[in-house]
Scaffold this motif. Sequence first.
Motif, PDB file in Angstrom:
ATOM      1  N   GLY A   1      14.869  14.486  11.316  1.00  0.00           N
ATOM      2  CA  GLY A   1      14.716  15.174  12.594  1.00  0.00           C
ATOM      3  C   GLY A   1      13.783  16.367  12.548  1.00  0.00           C
ATOM      4  N   MET A   2      13.132  16.579  11.425  1.00  0.00           N
ATOM      5  CA  MET A   2      12.191  17.684  11.295  1.00  0.00           C
ATOM      6  C   MET A   2      10.766  17.189  11.577  1.00  0.00           C
ATOM      7  SD  MET A   2      14.073  20.311  10.510  1.00  0.00           S
ATOM      8  CE  MET A   2      13.033  21.543   9.726  1.00  0.00           C
ATOM      9  N   ALA A   3       9.971  18.097  12.124  1.00  0.00           N
ATOM     10  CA  ALA A   3       8.562  17.781  12.396  1.00  0.00           C
ATOM     11  C   ALA A   3       7.712  18.282  11.232  1.00  0.00           C
ATOM     12  CB  ALA A   3       8.107  18.433  13.685  1.00  0.00           C
ATOM     13  N   LEU A   4       6.787  17.433  10.803  1.00  0.00           N
ATOM     14  CA  LEU A   4       5.824  17.825   9.776  1.00  0.00           C
ATOM     15  C   LEU A   4       4.434  17.651  10.408  1.00  0.00           C
ATOM     16  CD1 LEU A   4       5.334  18.768   6.878  1.00  0.00           C
ATOM     17  CD2 LEU A   4       5.279  16.364   6.180  1.00  0.00           C
ATOM     18  N   ASP A   5       3.880  18.745  10.897  1.00  0.00           N
ATOM     19  CA  ASP A   5       2.632  18.700  11.656  1.00  0.00           C
ATOM     20  C   ASP A   5       1.515  19.340  10.840  1.00  0.00           C
ATOM     21  OD1 ASP A   5       4.261  17.691  13.580  1.00  0.00           O
ATOM     22  OD2 ASP A   5       4.224  19.462  14.877  1.00  0.00           O
ATOM     23  N   THR A   6       0.385  18.667  10.823  1.00  0.00           N
ATOM     24  CA  THR A   6      -0.778  19.181  10.104  1.00  0.00           C
ATOM     25  C   THR A   6      -1.932  19.377  11.080  1.00  0.00           C
ATOM     26  OG1 THR A   6      -0.104  18.005   8.102  1.00  0.00           O
ATOM     27  CG2 THR A   6      -2.374  18.796   8.193  1.00  0.00           C
TER      28      THR A   6
ATOM     29  N   PHE B   1       4.032  14.269  12.873  1.00  0.00           N
ATOM     30  CA  PHE B   1       5.025  13.309  12.404  1.00  0.00           C
ATOM     31  C   PHE B   1       6.430  13.892  12.524  1.00  0.00           C
ATOM     32  CE2 PHE B   1       1.193  11.993  10.177  1.00  0.00           C
ATOM     33  CZ  PHE B   1       1.193  10.637  10.446  1.00  0.00           C
ATOM     34  N   THR B   2       7.359  13.035  12.920  1.00  0.00           N
ATOM     35  CA  THR B   2       8.769  13.393  12.899  1.00  0.00           C
ATOM     36  C   THR B   2       9.411  12.621  11.753  1.00  0.00           C
ATOM     37  OG1 THR B   2       8.813  13.726  15.282  1.00  0.00           O
ATOM     38  CG2 THR B   2      10.931  13.429  14.172  1.00  0.00           C
ATOM     39  N   LEU B   3      10.052  13.342  10.835  1.00  0.00           N
ATOM     40  CA  LEU B   3      10.676  12.699   9.671  1.00  0.00           C
ATOM     41  C   LEU B   3      12.073  12.194  10.034  1.00  0.00           C
ATOM     42  CD1 LEU B   3       9.573  15.220   6.889  1.00  0.00           C
ATOM     43  CD2 LEU B   3       8.351  13.223   7.789  1.00  0.00           C
TER      44      LEU B   3
ATOM     45  N   PHE C   1      10.967  10.339  -0.230  1.00  0.00           N
ATOM     46  CA  PHE C   1      10.265   9.125   0.219  1.00  0.00           C
ATOM     47  C   PHE C   1      11.002   8.477   1.392  1.00  0.00           C
ATOM     48  CE2 PHE C   1       8.371   8.515  -4.288  1.00  0.00           C
ATOM     49  CZ  PHE C   1       7.390   9.466  -3.995  1.00  0.00           C
ATOM     50  N   ALA C   2      12.315   8.675   1.427  1.00  0.00           N
ATOM     51  CA  ALA C   2      13.092   8.089   2.525  1.00  0.00           C
ATOM     52  C   ALA C   2      12.912   8.866   3.827  1.00  0.00           C
ATOM     53  CB  ALA C   2      14.572   8.046   2.143  1.00  0.00           C
ATOM     54  N   ARG C   3      12.430  10.100   3.748  1.00  0.00           N
ATOM     55  CA  ARG C   3      12.264  10.910   4.958  1.00  0.00           C
ATOM     56  C   ARG C   3      11.103  10.419   5.833  1.00  0.00           C
ATOM     57  NH1 ARG C   3      12.704  15.785   1.374  1.00  0.00           N
ATOM     58  NH2 ARG C   3      14.840  16.602   1.609  1.00  0.00           N
ATOM     59  N   GLY C   4      10.047   9.926   5.184  1.00  0.00           N
ATOM     60  CA  GLY C   4       8.855   9.580   5.940  1.00  0.00           C
ATOM     61  C   GLY C   4       8.832   8.130   6.372  1.00  0.00           C
ATOM     62  N   TYR C   5       8.446   7.905   7.639  1.00  0.00           N
ATOM     63  CA  TYR C   5       8.264   6.538   8.124  1.00  0.00           C
ATOM     64  C   TYR C   5       6.920   6.002   7.618  1.00  0.00           C
ATOM     65  CZ  TYR C   5      12.201   7.712  11.155  1.00  0.00           C
ATOM     66  OH  TYR C   5      13.427   8.103  11.627  1.00  0.00           O
ATOM     67  N   ALA C   6       6.732   4.711   7.766  1.00  0.00           N
ATOM     68  CA  ALA C   6       5.551   4.050   7.209  1.00  0.00           C
ATOM     69  C   ALA C   6       4.230   4.690   7.632  1.00  0.00           C
ATOM     70  CB  ALA C   6       5.580   2.568   7.572  1.00  0.00           C
ATOM     71  N   PRO C   7       4.021   5.000   8.930  1.00  0.00           N
ATOM     72  CA  PRO C   7       2.708   5.577   9.318  1.00  0.00           C
ATOM     73  C   PRO C   7       2.384   6.877   8.585  1.00  0.00           C
ATOM     74  CG  PRO C   7       3.909   4.837  11.269  1.00  0.00           C
ATOM     75  CD  PRO C   7       4.870   4.758  10.113  1.00  0.00           C
TER      76      PRO C   7
ATOM     77  N   ARG D   1       0.830  -1.208   0.000  1.00  0.00           N
ATOM     78  CA  ARG D   1       0.000   0.000   0.000  1.00  0.00           C
ATOM     79  C   ARG D   1       0.865   1.259   0.000  1.00  0.00           C
ATOM     80  NH1 ARG D   1      -3.183  -0.092   5.005  1.00  0.00           N
ATOM     81  NH2 ARG D   1      -4.062   1.869   4.248  1.00  0.00           N
ATOM     82  N   ILE D   2       1.945   1.238   0.778  1.00  0.00           N
ATOM     83  CA  ILE D   2       2.853   2.396   0.807  1.00  0.00           C
ATOM     84  C   ILE D   2       3.477   2.601  -0.565  1.00  0.00           C
ATOM     85  CG2 ILE D   2       5.029   3.258   1.761  1.00  0.00           C
ATOM     86  CD1 ILE D   2       4.246   1.912   4.404  1.00  0.00           C
ATOM     87  N   LYS D   3       3.852   1.502  -1.191  1.00  0.00           N
ATOM     88  CA  LYS D   3       4.468   1.586  -2.520  1.00  0.00           C
ATOM     89  C   LYS D   3       3.497   2.196  -3.539  1.00  0.00           C
ATOM     90  CE  LYS D   3       6.968  -1.279  -5.872  1.00  0.00           C
ATOM     91  NZ  LYS D   3       7.419  -2.654  -6.194  1.00  0.00           N
TER      92      LYS D   3
END
Length: 930
Positions: free
Chosen positions: A771-776, A766-768, A687-693, A663-665
Motif C-alpha cells: 500500500g505504499m507508493a514508490l514514485d521516482t 508505482f504502488t507496492l 521482491f514480493a512488494r513489487g508488481y511485475a511492471p 526477465r523479471i526473474k
Amino acid sequence: MAKPYDQIPDRRAIVRRRALEDALATLVEDLPTGGEPPRPAVLSLLRDALAAGRAEIRRRFEEPGPLRNDGDQVLAATSFLMDQLIRVIFDFADQRIYPAANPSAAERLGVVATGGYGRGELAPLSDIDLLFLRPYKQTPRGEQIVEFMLYLLWDLGLKVGHATRTVEESLRYAERDQTIRTALLEARYVWGDRELFDEMVKGFAQKFLTGDGRDFVEAKLAERDQRHQRMGDSRYVVEPNVKEGKGGLRDLHLLFWIAEYLYRVHEPSELVAKGVLTKEEARHFERAERFFTTVRCHIHYLTGRADDRLSFELQREIAARLGYQDRPGSRGVERFTKHYYLHAKIVGDLTRIFIAALEDSRRRKPKLAALWQTLRPRELEGFRLDGERLAVVSSDAFTKDPVAILRLFHVAQENDLDIHPATLRLITQNIRLVDRLRTDAEANRLFMQMMTSKHDPETTLRRLNEAGVFGRFVPDFGRVVAQTQHDMYHTYTVDEHTIRAIGILSRIENGTLKEDHPLSAQVVHKILSRPVLYLAVLLHDIAKGRGGDHSVLGADVAMQLGPRLGLSAAETETVSWLVRYHLAMSGTAFQRDLMDPKTIDTFAALVQSPERLRLLLVLTVCDIRAVGPNVWNGWKAALLRQLYYATEQVLSGGTLSGGRAERIKQIQAEVAKRLTSWTEAEREEHFARGYAPYWLSFDPDTLARQAELVRRAERERQPLAIEHRIDGERSVTEVTIYTLDTHGLFARLAGAMAISGANIVDAKIFTLANGMALDTFWIQDLEGKPFDGPQRLARLAARVEIALSNRLDIQRELESQRPSWPKRDRVFTVEPRVLIDNNASDTFTVIEVNGRDRPGFLHVVTRALTRMSLQVASAHITTYGERAVDVFYVKDLFGLKVVNQDKLKQVADTVEKSIRDFDARFEPVAKAAE
C-alpha cells in the motif's frame, strides 16, 4: 538618411520656438537685476513643450495619414524638436540668466550635436549627445551656461551625453579615439557661436580627410566584428537588436561613416555617382534603413524607453501596426519577421559590395601600387587568386559559363578560400543565370559535392545562401529563407537552422562532436549512403510555412528533388521517408514509456530496418541540436540512446515482450547480487512488494538503490522517505519518494516541485503490495540543468513533506509566484488539446496533453486526472519553447484501461477545462504585474 527640416510638414505644430521664448521672457520681466526666475515655472513651460511636441510626432506616426509608419519623419522631427528646445534654453541662459553687455572673445560658446542626434536621426527616446565648443579656455560665465543647460535638460528627463572642449582638444582627442572621430564626423551645428563650429569642421577635414583613411576603416570594421560577437554573431536570432545586431542599423551607419570619411558624401544616392553603389543598391540601402528605423520607433513608443530589442512581446503588435495580417497557412507576425531578416541579409550584401568597391579604389591609388603588386593574380581552376580570395577572370565569366557560379564556390571550398566581394557582387547582378542551372547535371553534381564535402559544408552553404544562389538553385529552399516561427522553441530562421544542422552532421562525421554524441558518431560511419543522410537533413524542414503538415509536404519535395540531384529511386524513397518521419524518433523517445514493449514494437514496425534506424537517429540529433542553444541536453541524449538500442534489438530478431516472467526473474537475480547486506528473507519480502511492471521499469542499479530506501524507511517507520541522486551525464536529478499511497498523491508532489522551481521531465509512479507508493521523478532546473544545491534540495524536501500533510496551499503559492514568471511567456497562446490513445500500450490508456508551459501546469493536469479517478503510472514531460506536451500512462481505479467512449470524452473535456481555468486565473495577475 535624415530628412531636411524643410521636409517636415507643419513644423510649428511640433514646437513654436518664438512663443516659448516669449513665455519664458515673461517670467523674468519683473525680476530684479540678477534675480533668477522660479525654476518650477521654467521647467513646467519646457516640459509641456517637450511633451506636446513628442505627442504630435507620435500622433503623425501612429494615426492614419501620409506620415503613418514613416520612421524617417519621426527621427527628423524629434531632432528638430530637440534643436528648438536647446536653442531656447541656450538663449534663455545667455541673454536672461547670465547676460553680458559686452561678452569677450573668451566667452564664446557653441552647441554641437553629435552621434545620431548629429545626423539629425534622433529616435523618440534616445540619448542626446552634445559637444559644447569653447575658445582656448573656459570662463566662469561659460561654465555657468553649460551647467544651467545640462541641469534643465536632465530635469526634463532627457539622457544627455556631453563634453566641453576647445577645437584643438576635440581634434586631439579624435586623433587618439576613433569613437570621438566618428562623433565629429557626424557633428552638426545647433546654436551659439558658429565660427567655432566651422573652425572645427575645417580642422577635422584638414587633419583626417586627406589620407586614404585606412586606419579609420580598419578600426570601424574591427569595432563592428566585436559588436557582432557581443550580439551573437548572427542575423537570425529570434529577438534581434534592431540597432546593434548583425545586419541592423548600426551596420548601415558604419557603411555610411566610411562613405562620409572616404568619399565626402552625405546621402547614399551620392555613392552612385562615385561608382560605389548602383542605383538599385542605393535604393536597397535606403529601404533597409527606412524599415529598421520605423521598427525602432515602434519599439521606443511601445516600451516607453530607449530599447532596441525586437522582443517577442513586441513582434506581434508591430507586425499588426505595419499591416501584416494573418493569412491561411501564414501568420502576419512571421511574414513581418521574415522581412526583417531579409532586410538584414541585404545589409550584409551591401557590406560586401561596399568593401569590394573600397578595395578597388585603394588599389588604384599609386601609393598602394607596391602592396598590390605583391598580390598579383594567380590562376586556379579557371579563376584567379586575389590575395587569399577567389575571383573571376573577367566580368562576363558567368554569362559565358553559368555553371561557373557553382564551380566558384566548389573551388573555394576545396581550397579553403574566401570569395572576393566584387565577384559576389557580380553574382548578384547575374543571379537569374542560376535558374538555368537547375536542369544542368554538372551543376547538380557540384551542389551535392559541396553539401556532402568533408571540407566544412556549413560555411559553403551559408555563402551560397548569403549570395542568393542557394534559394535560386533550390527554389523550395528559397521559400524558407528568412522563414521564422513565432515561438520560443526555434531560435533561428528555417534556412539558418537547416544550414546549422548540416554543419552539426559534418562535425559528428569528422569526430569533432564525438564526446557530445558518441552513439551518432559511431553509427554515422555505418550508414550506406551519405548523400541520403545529407539530403534528408537539408529537406527535413523544407516545407515549413506552407500550411499543412510540413513533414508530409516535405516528403513530396524530396521525391521531386532526389532524382534531380543524382540519387537513385531507392535513395530518393529513403530520403522521402526520413523527411516524412523526421519527428518520429524524438516524439517516441520523449513522449512515450520506453519500458513498455508496445512502444518499442510500434516504433520498430515504423522503422523496419537497421539502416533507417541509424539514419533517423543521426537526423534527429542534428535537428534537435540545431534548434538553438540549451535545447539539447543529456536527458534527451539518454532517451534517444535507450530507444535506439531497444529498437535495434527488435530489428535484429530479438524481443522485448516475450518471456516476461523470465526477465523479471533475471532482473531480481541482478538486484539480489547488489543487496549484499540483506538476508535471503529480506530479499524475498522485498521482491514480493513489487508488481511485475515495477521490475521491468528500472535497471538493476536503480532497483537496488530503491530497495535500500524502502528497507531503511520500514525499519525506521518513516512516513515519508526522500532520496535524490544527481545524474550529470543525463543532466537530471533523480528524486525517489516512498510514502503512503493516497488519492491525488502525484498532483500534490507535482505542485510541491513546481513551487520549488523544479521542472519534472519524467516520472514513474508505482504502488507496492504493502500500500505504499514508490514514485521516482527526474527533475531539472529552469535552465535544463540538474536540480542541485543543498539549499534548493532541502527546500524541495520540506515542501514535499508539507504538501503531503495537506499543509501547503499549492494554488495560493502558485498565484503568489506568477508575477515573477517571464513576461515573454505571456505573449504566446497555446490552445489546450487532449489526445487519448488506447493503441499505444497493451495495458495503459495513453493521454497526451498539450498546453502553454508554465510552473504548475503538470500539477493542474494531474489534479484533473485525479478528479476523474484515474491512476497515473508514468508521466513523460516535454517542452517545446512555450508549448508543453505531457504524456500520461493511466488506468482506472480497477487497474484497467479506460475504454468507455463517454468516459474518455469526459476525461478530455475535464482536463482541457482545467487548463483553460488555469490560464484565465493567470492572465489578470500577469497584466497587473506589467
